[in-house]
Design an enzyme around this catalytic site. Structure first.
Site, mmCIF file in Angstrom:
data_model
loop_
_atom_site.group_PDB
_atom_site.id
_atom_site.type_symbol
_atom_site.label_atom_id
_atom_site.label_comp_id
_atom_site.label_asym_id
_atom_site.label_seq_id
_atom_site.Cartn_x
_atom_site.Cartn_y
_atom_site.Cartn_z
ATOM 1 N N ARG A 47 68.756 59.983 49.853
ATOM 2 C CA ARG A 47 68.087 60.122 51.167
ATOM 3 C C ARG A 47 66.609 60.511 51.022
ATOM 4 O O ARG A 47 66.077 61.345 51.751
ATOM 5 C CB ARG A 47 68.795 61.158 52.054
ATOM 6 C CG ARG A 47 70.212 60.817 52.380
ATOM 7 C CD ARG A 47 70.366 59.583 53.266
ATOM 8 N NE ARG A 47 71.767 59.251 53.381
ATOM 9 C CZ ARG A 47 72.394 58.394 52.557
ATOM 10 N NH1 ARG A 47 71.734 57.745 51.615
ATOM 11 N NH2 ARG A 47 73.681 58.158 52.711
ATOM 12 N N SER A 52 74.887 61.550 60.353
ATOM 13 C CA SER A 52 75.083 62.831 59.668
ATOM 14 C C SER A 52 73.843 63.686 59.867
ATOM 15 O O SER A 52 72.740 63.251 59.548
ATOM 16 C CB SER A 52 75.289 62.609 58.169
ATOM 17 O OG SER A 52 76.448 61.853 57.988
ATOM 18 N N GLU A 86 68.996 66.215 57.582
ATOM 19 C CA GLU A 86 68.616 64.831 57.274
ATOM 20 C C GLU A 86 67.786 64.272 58.436
ATOM 21 O O GLU A 86 66.825 63.536 58.236
ATOM 22 C CB GLU A 86 69.883 63.985 57.073
ATOM 23 C CG GLU A 86 69.571 62.528 56.816
ATOM 24 C CD GLU A 86 70.825 61.660 56.620
ATOM 25 O OE1 GLU A 86 71.778 62.112 55.965
ATOM 26 O OE2 GLU A 86 70.814 60.540 57.137
HETATM 27 C C1 LIG Z 1 76.232 56.420 64.447
HETATM 28 C C2 LIG Z 1 75.260 56.545 63.293
HETATM 29 C C3 LIG Z 1 75.687 56.260 62.013
HETATM 30 C C4 LIG Z 1 74.788 56.371 60.925
HETATM 31 N N1 LIG Z 1 75.247 56.086 59.668
HETATM 32 C C5 LIG Z 1 74.402 56.190 58.626
HETATM 33 C C6 LIG Z 1 74.844 55.890 57.306
HETATM 34 O O1 LIG Z 1 75.976 55.501 57.069
HETATM 35 N N2 LIG Z 1 73.950 56.042 56.290
HETATM 36 C C7 LIG Z 1 72.658 56.450 56.498
HETATM 37 O O2 LIG Z 1 71.882 56.556 55.526
HETATM 38 N N3 LIG Z 1 72.213 56.737 57.738
HETATM 39 C C8 LIG Z 1 73.044 56.616 58.807
HETATM 40 N N4 LIG Z 1 72.591 56.902 60.068
HETATM 41 C C9 LIG Z 1 71.200 57.404 60.247
HETATM 42 C C10 LIG Z 1 70.171 56.296 60.552
HETATM 43 O O3 LIG Z 1 70.763 55.209 61.239
HETATM 44 C C11 LIG Z 1 69.509 55.745 59.281
HETATM 45 O O4 LIG Z 1 68.838 56.781 58.575
HETATM 46 C C12 LIG Z 1 68.509 54.638 59.617
HETATM 47 O O5 LIG Z 1 68.098 54.008 58.446
HETATM 48 C C13 LIG Z 1 67.268 55.150 60.361
HETATM 49 O O6 LIG Z 1 66.534 54.019 60.793
HETATM 50 P P1 LIG Z 1 65.688 54.055 62.151
HETATM 51 O O7 LIG Z 1 64.982 52.763 62.275
HETATM 52 O O8 LIG Z 1 66.553 54.428 63.297
HETATM 53 O O9 LIG Z 1 64.683 55.228 61.802
HETATM 54 P P2 LIG Z 1 63.974 56.233 62.823
HETATM 55 O O10 LIG Z 1 65.002 57.210 63.297
HETATM 56 O O11 LIG Z 1 63.235 55.474 63.855
HETATM 57 O O12 LIG Z 1 62.969 56.959 61.833
HETATM 58 C C14 LIG Z 1 63.450 57.750 60.757
HETATM 59 C C15 LIG Z 1 62.242 58.248 59.959
HETATM 60 O O13 LIG Z 1 61.587 57.137 59.353
HETATM 61 C C16 LIG Z 1 60.207 57.109 59.738
HETATM 62 N N5 LIG Z 1 59.810 55.693 59.800
HETATM 63 C C17 LIG Z 1 60.409 54.662 60.444
HETATM 64 N N6 LIG Z 1 59.751 53.499 60.206
HETATM 65 C C18 LIG Z 1 58.704 53.821 59.404
HETATM 66 C C19 LIG Z 1 57.646 53.067 58.796
HETATM 67 N N7 LIG Z 1 57.522 51.743 58.993
HETATM 68 N N8 LIG Z 1 56.753 53.703 57.997
HETATM 69 C C20 LIG Z 1 56.834 55.060 57.806
HETATM 70 N N9 LIG Z 1 57.812 55.839 58.372
HETATM 71 C C21 LIG Z 1 58.731 55.218 59.149
HETATM 72 C C22 LIG Z 1 60.148 57.835 61.068
HETATM 73 O O14 LIG Z 1 58.856 58.365 61.310
HETATM 74 C C23 LIG Z 1 61.196 58.931 60.840
HETATM 75 O O15 LIG Z 1 60.640 60.009 60.100
HETATM 76 C C24 LIG Z 1 73.457 56.777 61.158
HETATM 77 C C25 LIG Z 1 73.026 57.054 62.477
HETATM 78 C C26 LIG Z 1 73.922 56.927 63.539
HETATM 79 C C27 LIG Z 1 73.431 57.203 64.928
#
Ligand SMILES: Cc1cc2nc3c(=O)[nH]c(=O)nc-3n(C[C@H](O)[C@H](O)[C@H](O)COP(=O)(O)OP(=O)(O)OC[C@H]3O[C@@H](n4cnc5c(N)ncnc54)[C@H](O)[C@@H]3O)c2cc1C
Length: 299
Positions: free
Chosen positions: A173, A224, A294
């Protein structure tokens, strides 16, 4: 008070003032952002960043908002959303995707073309950008396992750089982008393997079923809430500390999966932060293990 929107008026970037951030987080929590920007391509993204930097406007890049907790007070700056920057190309077993591409779009393209290796990401509700920052993973795999190279924008030098897999500094992570917040991820190329389509469908179905059975998908959440501490599982530590179902305001430790904090209705960011602190303190007292969040708090 200066009019933020005015600063970007020389561009064609879509903007919304006083944007309700609770709409942009899977937690459904958050106040108003002074300004939300929706660049539709990389060029507009770079312009949005450059204008923000040159005018000392605080900004954050957000993908699908599935790993962030927005503050109740909102954000006194510009939130730049990447979801419109989502081109994907396929070349044999290589897929190149821009930052705002949803992971499910890539896993679906891989499936259509009988490419294996991205099944793990099918149920993760994020964009490639968020996944790269966090080195998102599940079911024994993660982004680090498939990435070949990436492009990013260095907001200190205003230059686009290309890095190899090794240069991502991937860890659990964690990645180069999580450590250095001045780097804005732009796109990545992943390498998959030709495989039997039926086997890919089987893996995706198995993972989807497992998520449905173990995760509280019926309530808004951010996945998580804590990272997995070395040698332990956060959910087990929380469960063993009898915290399942413990709530503060509208925020509750899920009764289905103790690693998730859910919004049972009307939860505030403050409820979530207080609950998180209570969990951290209780787990530390009971097990002597420090939990690390996280989910990123954006304030
Ligand atoms: C139901 C559910 C299940 C999930 N299961 C998992 C799982 O199995 N495994 C897992 O790892 N995660 C899981 N997650 C967490 C999440 O979906 C992941 O971490 C996902 O990759 C985040 O992507 P996002 O686009 O939503 O990021 P965001 O929430 O929009 O951003 C996350 C971080 O990344 C930064 N960011 C985004 N884009 C950029 C960019 N282009 N440049 C610089 N910084 C950036 C943001 O500023 C922030 O700090 C889950 C979440 C939910 C709600």
């Amino acid at each position: 008070m200066r009019d933020l929107s005015e600063l970007y008026s020389s561009t064609s970037i879509e903007k919304k003032e006083s944007f309700d951030l609770s709409r942009a987080s899977t937690f459904r929590i958050g106040g108003l952002a002074k300004l939300a920007l929706f660049p539709k391509n990389e060029e507009e993204l770079l312009k949005a960043i450059r204008i923000s930097k040159e005018n000392e406007v605080r900004f954050e890049i957000i993908g699908n908002g599935s790993n962030v907790l927005f503050a109740d007070e909102g954000f006194d700056g510009a939130i730049i959303f990447t979801n419109k920057i989502n081109n994907v190309t396929l070349d044999d077993c290589y897929i190149t995707a821009q930052t705002g591409t949803k992971l499910v779009k890539i896993s679906s393209l891989a499936l259509e073309n009988s490419l294996s290796g991205f099944e793990f990401a099918h149920g993760i509700p994020g964009t490639v950008g968020g996944a790269m920052i966090m080195n998102a993973g599940a079911y024994g795999s993660d982004m680090a396992s498939v990435v070949v190279s990436s492009r990013y924008y260095d907001t200190k030098t205003y230059k686009i750089e290309v890095i190899s897999r090794e240069e991502h500094k991937f860890a659990y992570r964690d990645s180069l982008f999580a450590c250095d917040r001045s780097l804005v991820f732009l796109s990545t190329t992943i390498r998959l393997q030709h495989a039997d389509k039926y086997e890919i469908v089987e893996k995706i179905s198995k993972n989807t079923e497992s998520r449905r059975n173990s995760q509280p998908l019926e309530y808004p959440n951010c996945g998580s809430f804590f990272k997995r501490p070395d040698g332990y599982f956060a959910a087990k530590l929380i469960d063993d500390a009898n915290l399942k179902g413990y709530s503060i305001g509208g925020a509750e430790v899920s009764t289905k999966h103790a690693g998730f904090i859910v919004n049972k209705g009307g939860a505030t960011a403050n409820d979530v932060l207080l609950l998180s602190k209570h969990i951290e303190d209780t787990v530390y007292q009971k097990h002597g293990v420090k939990l690390e969040r996280e989910v990123k708090y954006i304030f």
